[in-house]
Motif scaffolding. Sequence first.
Motif, PDB file in Angstrom:
ATOM      1  N   PRO A 165       0.807  -1.213   0.000  1.00  0.00           N
ATOM      2  CA  PRO A 165       0.000   0.000   0.000  1.00  0.00           C
ATOM      3  C   PRO A 165       0.850   1.278   0.000  1.00  0.00           C
ATOM      4  O   PRO A 165       0.335   2.365  -0.219  1.00  0.00           O
ATOM      5  N   THR A 166       2.148   1.147   0.220  1.00  0.00           N
ATOM      6  CA  THR A 166       3.010   2.332   0.257  1.00  0.00           C
ATOM      7  C   THR A 166       4.106   2.230  -0.793  1.00  0.00           C
ATOM      8  O   THR A 166       3.916   2.624  -1.920  1.00  0.00           O
ATOM      9  N   SER A 167       5.240   1.711  -0.446  1.00  0.00           N
ATOM     10  CA  SER A 167       6.349   1.665  -1.394  1.00  0.00           C
ATOM     11  C   SER A 167       7.116   0.361  -1.238  1.00  0.00           C
ATOM     12  O   SER A 167       6.975  -0.344  -0.247  1.00  0.00           O
ATOM     13  N   ILE A 168       7.928   0.071  -2.245  1.00  0.00           N
ATOM     14  CA  ILE A 168       8.827  -1.082  -2.198  1.00  0.00           C
ATOM     15  C   ILE A 168      10.233  -0.516  -2.324  1.00  0.00           C
ATOM     16  O   ILE A 168      10.535   0.215  -3.271  1.00  0.00           O
ATOM     17  N   MET A 169      11.072  -0.832  -1.380  1.00  0.00           N
ATOM     18  CA  MET A 169      12.411  -0.265  -1.362  1.00  0.00           C
ATOM     19  C   MET A 169      13.439  -1.387  -1.398  1.00  0.00           C
ATOM     20  O   MET A 169      13.317  -2.377  -0.672  1.00  0.00           O
ATOM     21  N   MET A 170      14.440  -1.228  -2.260  1.00  0.00           N
ATOM     22  CA  MET A 170      15.554  -2.162  -2.301  1.00  0.00           C
ATOM     23  C   MET A 170      16.809  -1.367  -1.952  1.00  0.00           C
ATOM     24  O   MET A 170      17.099  -0.359  -2.588  1.00  0.00           O
ATOM     25  N   THR A 171      17.525  -1.804  -0.960  1.00  0.00           N
ATOM     26  CA  THR A 171      18.748  -1.129  -0.550  1.00  0.00           C
ATOM     27  C   THR A 171      19.892  -2.116  -0.662  1.00  0.00           C
ATOM     28  O   THR A 171      19.905  -3.147   0.013  1.00  0.00           O
ATOM     29  N   ALA A 172      20.815  -1.816  -1.558  1.00  0.00           N
ATOM     30  CA  ALA A 172      21.959  -2.701  -1.766  1.00  0.00           C
ATOM     31  C   ALA A 172      23.027  -1.918  -2.534  1.00  0.00           C
ATOM     32  O   ALA A 172      22.705  -0.939  -3.207  1.00  0.00           O
ATOM     33  N   PRO A 173      24.286  -2.325  -2.436  1.00  0.00           N
ATOM     34  CA  PRO A 173      25.312  -1.660  -3.221  1.00  0.00           C
ATOM     35  C   PRO A 173      25.070  -1.788  -4.722  1.00  0.00           C
ATOM     36  O   PRO A 173      25.463  -0.928  -5.505  1.00  0.00           O
ATOM     37  N   LEU A 174      24.391  -2.856  -5.134  1.00  0.00           N
ATOM     38  CA  LEU A 174      24.127  -3.079  -6.545  1.00  0.00           C
ATOM     39  C   LEU A 174      22.805  -3.836  -6.687  1.00  0.00           C
ATOM     40  O   LEU A 174      22.588  -4.841  -6.032  1.00  0.00           O
ATOM     41  N   VAL A 175      21.897  -3.317  -7.509  1.00  0.00           N
ATOM     42  CA  VAL A 175      20.645  -3.999  -7.803  1.00  0.00           C
ATOM     43  C   VAL A 175      20.642  -4.296  -9.292  1.00  0.00           C
ATOM     44  O   VAL A 175      20.791  -3.400 -10.114  1.00  0.00           O
ATOM     45  N   ILE A 176      20.523  -5.566  -9.653  1.00  0.00           N
ATOM     46  CA  ILE A 176      20.549  -5.975 -11.054  1.00  0.00           C
ATOM     47  C   ILE A 176      19.158  -6.483 -11.435  1.00  0.00           C
ATOM     48  O   ILE A 176      18.609  -7.359 -10.767  1.00  0.00           O
ATOM     49  N   ILE A 177      18.592  -5.923 -12.474  1.00  0.00           N
ATOM     50  CA  ILE A 177      17.333  -6.419 -13.017  1.00  0.00           C
ATOM     51  C   ILE A 177      17.648  -6.954 -14.401  1.00  0.00           C
ATOM     52  O   ILE A 177      18.067  -6.212 -15.282  1.00  0.00           O
ATOM     53  N   ASN A 178      17.492  -8.251 -14.590  1.00  0.00           N
ATOM     54  CA  ASN A 178      17.816  -8.895 -15.851  1.00  0.00           C
ATOM     55  C   ASN A 178      16.507  -9.256 -16.544  1.00  0.00           C
ATOM     56  O   ASN A 178      15.896 -10.272 -16.262  1.00  0.00           O
TER      57      ASN A 178
END
Length: 195
Positions: A165-178
């Motif tokens: 209902p609010t947000s989705i947060m990803m916290t990491a030095p590197l986020v890879i979307i393939n």
Amino acid sequence: MDERISRVNTASIGILTLVDLDKMICNVTLKHEPTSQPITLLDIPFAYQNYHGSAIIIAPKIGDTVLVLYTRNNARQMLETRDIPDTDERNLFDLNNAIVIAGLYTDEDVKDTLIPPIKDQEILIHHKTGSEIRITEEGYIRATYKDKIARIEINELGSINILSPTSIMMTAPLVIINGMIMMVNSASVDFNQVL
């Protein structure tokens, strides 16, 4: 013979009166009274599903209703080490040879607690706040937070659906979307800002 059988303790229902989570032991007052005074068993171990140091543990609380089983021999002696001890045949099924194996719902608990429905072949880990992890009869995996305010679901195709209902947060030095990114009914996104 009846007198001897009456001294054999097999199972009891009790109420937790003390819980020591560091030592995984408790005190239990029995709900039936084999004597004129209530009986409290001291330093009784909890039995959890525990293999190779991994376990599913739910922290018990004072006041919980529990099922107590009695071992044939000295429970404390058998739980001191992993070795096989010499048995003491004098204390067969003694009240002191107790182990707490499960929490139980009383009728009052069922009335006052919203127990979620569960289908045949489902696995459910439920928290009193409404949060739960469920493996459905089809094999879907669902993790929900507080009565489905937020949900993560993995279905039979391996698709992962996230509802928030609010947000989705990803916290990491590197986020890879393939894979392809597709935006549906969303405001514009400045990927330069994100990256």
